[in-house]
Every structure is written in C-alpha cells, then in structure tokens.
Design an enzyme around this catalytic site. Structure first.
Site, mmCIF file in Angstrom:
data_model
loop_
_atom_site.group_PDB
_atom_site.id
_atom_site.type_symbol
_atom_site.label_atom_id
_atom_site.label_comp_id
_atom_site.label_asym_id
_atom_site.label_seq_id
_atom_site.Cartn_x
_atom_site.Cartn_y
_atom_site.Cartn_z
ATOM 1 N N GLY A 1 1.040 -0.607 -0.036
ATOM 2 C CA GLY A 1 0.295 0.176 0.401
ATOM 3 C C GLY A 1 1.269 1.693 0.033
ATOM 4 N N GLY A 57 3.686 2.960 1.519
ATOM 5 C CA GLY A 57 4.316 2.857 2.381
ATOM 6 C C GLY A 57 5.236 4.373 2.992
ATOM 7 N NE ARG A 58 9.374 5.670 -1.923
ATOM 8 C CZ ARG A 58 10.146 5.660 -2.198
ATOM 9 N NH1 ARG A 58 11.764 6.134 -1.529
ATOM 10 N NH2 ARG A 58 11.483 5.636 -3.403
ATOM 11 C CE LYS A 101 9.222 8.159 -5.181
ATOM 12 N NZ LYS A 101 9.635 7.361 -7.010
ATOM 13 C CG ASP A 136 13.757 5.926 5.526
ATOM 14 O OD1 ASP A 136 12.403 6.211 4.899
ATOM 15 O OD2 ASP A 136 14.499 5.834 6.023
ATOM 16 N NE ARG A 148 -0.985 3.463 -6.142
ATOM 17 C CZ ARG A 148 0.128 3.504 -5.952
ATOM 18 N NH1 ARG A 148 1.288 2.836 -7.002
ATOM 19 N NH2 ARG A 148 0.677 5.221 -5.928
ATOM 20 C CG ASP A 207 2.810 -1.941 -6.955
ATOM 21 O OD1 ASP A 207 3.182 -3.518 -7.725
ATOM 22 O OD2 ASP A 207 3.639 -1.750 -6.218
ATOM 23 C CG ASN A 208 4.940 0.678 -9.342
ATOM 24 O OD1 ASN A 208 4.837 0.719 -8.175
ATOM 25 N ND2 ASN A 208 6.097 0.003 -9.536
ATOM 26 C CG ASP A 232 5.661 4.641 -7.845
ATOM 27 O OD1 ASP A 232 6.686 5.085 -7.390
ATOM 28 O OD2 ASP A 232 5.724 3.562 -7.609
#
Length: 463
Positions: free
Chosen positions: A93, A95-96, A116, A128, A189, A263-264, A273
């Site tokens: 999902g 994530g950043r 992003k 992170d 997506r 997912d992209n 992306d």
C-alpha cells in the site's frame, strides 16, 4: 496524450472521501526538521489555482501538509495489492506517500495531489517512509522530459528538502532527504482492484468501477463489443486503450520505466512512480533500468508485453462483476491499439504527416533497424531526421524522401541547434553532482528550461 495546463481558479473536490473507509487509512505526515523549498511547478500550479501561494504558504501545505481549504481534512494512505515482478504481494500500500488533496483543473479533470517521502504509514513495513533528494531530482527530470515527449505523465508539483540524513544501499550514504508532491490524474491502480477482488469485497469493487468511470471518463467500447453496457466492461476497455497508448509513447520516447508492477499501473493510463528509470543511450530492446531486474522482465523492448500482462490482471480482478468473454474481447484490442498508437506517436515526434498504417509500420521498422545498426539513440535519431531531413543512404532514406513534413515541423529555433536535449544517465548524474557537491541548482534549472523548450518545439501530439 499529454494535456496542456489551462489556468483555473482553485476548485477543491475531495471526491474520494466517501470511499476512504475501505480504500485508505488516515495518516499523519512526518514532522521534518527543515523545510527548504527547492522546486515549485507554477506552470501546473496555475492549472489548479494554486500558483498565487507565496513560498511560506506553499511550504505549509506541501512541506508541513496543512490541509488545503475545502479539501481532505487529513491525508489518506491508499490500500492496494499487486504483482511485483509477477509475484503476488498482499502486504503493500502507500508506504511512504499519501493522497493529500483533490481538485479540478482548467480542463475540468479531477486531479490528485499525492506525496512521496512524507513519512511512515501502516504500509511502510520496514521502510522509513522517506525519499532521497536525489530521487526527487530524478523525478523532476523524468516527468518534465516525458511531458515534453508527449507521454501522459504525473507532474512533479513540489520538492522540499527536509534536513534528514538517509541511508540507502543503492547510493552513497548518508544522503539528503526530501518530500515530493506530484500532481496526478488519480492514484487508483490495477492493484487497488486486485485487493478488492482477493478480499471478496464485491460491493466495494463495483463502487470503485463507477468512481473510475465518473472520474476518468473515456469513449464507449466498440459497437461490436460484448457486454458494452456493463460498467466493468466499459472500464476494462478504457484501461486497455490507455495502457496501449502509454506503452507506445514510452517506446517512442526511448524511455525505460524499470518497475512495471501492477501496483505501479494507474488505471487512468498515466505514467507515474519513477524509481530506477533510464533513457536509452542507443536502441537496444534488451536494455534494463533496474539493477535488480536480473531476468530483464521489464526491459525496454518488453514494456508493451508487461503492460498487456498487467491489463490481464485487471481483467481477472473484474471477474466478480463481468463474464470472461467481454473482458477477453477488450484484452484482444491491446495489440492493434498499441501498433496504431506507436505509428501515430512516431510520426508526431519525427515531424511528418502520417502516411497511412502500412507505410508507417514499415517506417518504424526501418528506423529501428537503422538505430540498431548505427548505434544511434532515439533522441539523436528523431532530432537528425525531423521533418524528413538529413536522409541517410538506403531503405530509410528512400522512405523519408517520400514522406511529407508536418506543417511547421522545423520552425522552432531548437531544430537549428547542434542537438536536442537528452536525459541519458551521464546527464542526470552531472546535474545531481552539481547539487550534491556544490549545492548548485542552476544546472537543474537550465535543464528544465531546455526540456520545456523541446516540448514547445514538438508541439502538442497530433499537431
């Protein structure tokens, strides 16, 4: 094809909010130690009525993520699954990044502002949630160049340096950090549909289909298409049409995305992306962008195949709502649509009048052979032979001689320059080294200016 920005007032419309309880998770942005504005895209900010923000307000909204007036009250990290290098992963999902706002542009389209590097979310796993400044600079360059070359792409809207030191295994560390905001025509997506299918959320799947048809309107299916009155089938045809077009424009641009996982894949057909992307230094179908793509699954020449495979996964995800036959009918259109778009885009970039389907196919084949045999890259090829000029000896030269230049094909001063702008890896590294070594951003500004000049010289696709 690319859409030119048209000025607009700010028109917020958080249309995704009713879907949020099952489509996304509310999140809080990271609290960065610094917020230094490095790039703002006023060209596209004007299209959504945000160009009048002063730098302090810009940083509040796109570095600290204070909500925009009348928009989403809190950021949303979207949920999705995806095939990653053909292996299904249900544990992914945003994530950043997150969806920050939605608004109408001057053309009436509903656009998203997404991030992003904005911090951790429930989908960060061991990451992170941050973005390197180099990654942000690379995304600026990729989106500007793709837009100039007629590719339907997200736009890099804002880059703010955040003052953290990041450690990465694929670049010298510690390295500088940034948060990026991109302007996109949606963030739904193929993997979003896959998730709902796997979780057997049929009602939500149906709702998402209708949301996408409303948000990304497109032409109806062909009159002979089975199931043409069914919403899921209509959406399937639109996704096939858009991704066939996207594949063709990437190929004519000489662009290698690098990571074509489901997912992209944005169902609006918009390229986004940007991670390990590259531009071809020479025409090589086997050229890969990602160092971890050991099998060459997403090599340059396999990109159309990859997008067709992703379309097939969309068809699987829609099976709870439609029979197989009409979905397969839509998939079977990919090849002809791709060939048609490839020829059209090729003629546009070459600056010639489309000579008809068969002659255009022969021209593309001859040009590819010429580039393979001479080692010439696509940027150099299209520049050298713009408008049919500088005809080489042999088959390609004979074809170019018989073609009609497009009106004004060579009018722009750029075509009298020694060469057109390119974005091969050496040029990208040169620009980054100026920033990394001297904190000098002029090389980036100069490159953006040159790329936008290229876009002006090429004109709108189809012109």
């Amino acid at each position: 094809m690319r859409a030119e920005p048209q000025p607009s007032e700010y028109r917020p419309e958080p249309a995704i909010a009713p879907l949020a309880p099952w489509l996304a998770d509310p999140v809080r942005p990271a609290d960065f130690p610094e917020t230094r504005l490095r790039f703002r895209n006023d060209r596209w900010a004007a299209a959504v009525g945000l160009e009048t923000l002063d730098d302090a307000a810009w940083i509040r909204h796109f570095g600290r993520f204070d909500p925009l007036p009348g928009n989403l009250p809190e950021p949303l990290a979207l949920r999705y699954h995806g095939h990653q290098f053909r292996h299904y992963n249900p544990d992914i999902g945003d994530g950043r990044g997150f969806l920050f706002a939605q608004m109408r542009d001057g053309a009436g389209r509903l656009l998203d502002l997404g991030t992003k590097g904005s911090g951790q979310t429930p989908w960060s796993r061991d990451g992170d949630g941050r973005l390197t400044l180099k990654g942000a600079v690379r995304e600026i360059l990729a989106t500007e160049m793709l837009e100039a070359l007629g590719v339907n792409t997200s736009k890099t809207f804002s880059v703010i340096e955040t003052g953290e030191s990041l450690w990465r295994g694929d670049e010298p560390s510690p390295t500088r950090s940034a948060v990026l905001v991109r302007l996109s025509h949606g963030h739904v997506r193929i993997g979003t549909f896959q998730r709902l299918m796997v979780l057997e959320e049929r009602d939500n799947l149906e709702t998402l289909v209708n949301y996408c048809l409303d948000t990304f309107p497109g032409p109806p299916p062909p009159h002979d298409a089975p199931g043409a009155d069914e919403p899921a089938v209509q959406l399937m045809h639109q996704v096939v049409e858009r991704l066939a077009e996207l594949a063709a424009t990437w190929m004519v641009a000489g662009f290698v995305h690098g990571v074509l996982n489901t997912d992209n894949m944005n169902i609006s057909g918009e390229s986004f992306d940007y991670g390990p992307w590259r531009w071809l230094p020479r025409w090589d179908p086997g050229f890969t962008a990602a160092y971890f793509d050991h099998s060459g699954l997403y090599a340059f020449g396999r990109q159309p195949e990859a997008l067709l495979w992703n379309c097939s996964q969309m068809a699987v995800a829609l099976r709870p709502l439609a029979e197989a036959k009409p979905l397969i009918f839509a998939l079977d259109r990919f090849g002809p649509l791709y060939e048609e778009a490839l020829a059209r885009q090729f003629c546009w970039r070459l600056g010639i009048v489309h000579p008809g389907a068969e002659r255009a196919r022969n021209l593309v084949s001859a040009a590819e052979r010429h580039m393979r045999e001479t080692g010439q890259g696509p940027d150099a090829f299209f520049f050298a032979h713009r408008g049919g000029r500088n005809r080489p000896d042999g088959e390609l030269g004979e074809m170019l001689q018989a073609l009609t230049p497009a009106a004004g094909a060579l009018d722009h001063p750029l075509w009298s320059a020694p060469a057109a702008p390119d974005l091969v890896i050496e040029e990208v590294e040169r620009i980054w080294s100026e920033i990394a070594d001297k904190d000098d951003w002029q090389a980036l500004a100069d490159k953006i200016s040159a790329i936008r000049s290229l876009g002006a010289a090429l004109g709108g696709p189809g012109n």
